[in-house]
Design a protein around this motif. Sequence first.
Motif: not given
Length: 287
Positions: A65-66, A69-70, A86, A113, A115, A190-192
């Motif tokens: 999931n990283f 991501y974005g 990060h 997810h 984390d 979702e992760m966040h």
Amino acid sequence: MSDGERRAPMVQIKTPEQIAKMRAAGLVVAAIHAATREAAVPGATTKDLDQVARKVLAEHGAKSNFLGYGGFPATICTSVNEVVVHGIPSDDVVLKDGDIISVDCGAIVDGWHGDAAYTAFVGSGHAPELIELSRVTEESMWAGIAAMKQGNRLVDISRAIETYIRRQPKPGGGRYGIIEDYGGHGIGSEMHMDPHLLNYVDRRRGKGPRLVPGFCLAIEPMVSLGTPRTEVLDDDWTVITTDGTWSSHWEHSVALTEQGPLVLTAPDGGKAKLAEYGVTAAPDPLA
């Protein structure tokens, strides 16, 4: 006032069946932690650790999931020394004896997810203040997890984390820096997700939602030996302390159940550590 402060968070409440799937994802994250911790030795690159994580995900049939991501270009975050969070794995970052590294990673299983993050010591000969920094950060996380009880509010977790850190004497004097710009979060499909979880009490944000069964959070204190302030490097990802002091990051994903908290990303579900706080961990749905 930010948008996050104006609106009430939309919290996703999970069923026991969904929590079981998150537990499966959490166990993959725990496996990544074990493998990358073993690989975090002097001479290894942070890209090497990313390859280890990719292998574990593949072995478990899980997804990262990283990655992506974005636009994030790797499977894990590798944050060395003054990097708070990060950090991007790279062939150019070679671990040295005496470094500390925080590895943050996640996994998706059946759409749900996990984390979690940990701080590790590379090699040997670490200064006592670094060992204590990691201990304080990790224990503050567990204090926050122990406060995840039915009837408590979100702020009670923030207060438990901050209180633990502030009560610890810092070697050499001064205060630990509780990182201000980053914190924990809801997690699930979702992760966040909502809500955002501060690692300190900000009375302007109120008490936050009440904790009920099905509430899932990623609880993740980040603490430095100096400033609480950070800046982002030109890669638009790497976060460092503004004064260059080293930092630690610990995180677990946690579900609140009718039987109490279940630490989804801990191999034993959090049983041993929560017992130290007088809290009984919920039964593992996959045991």
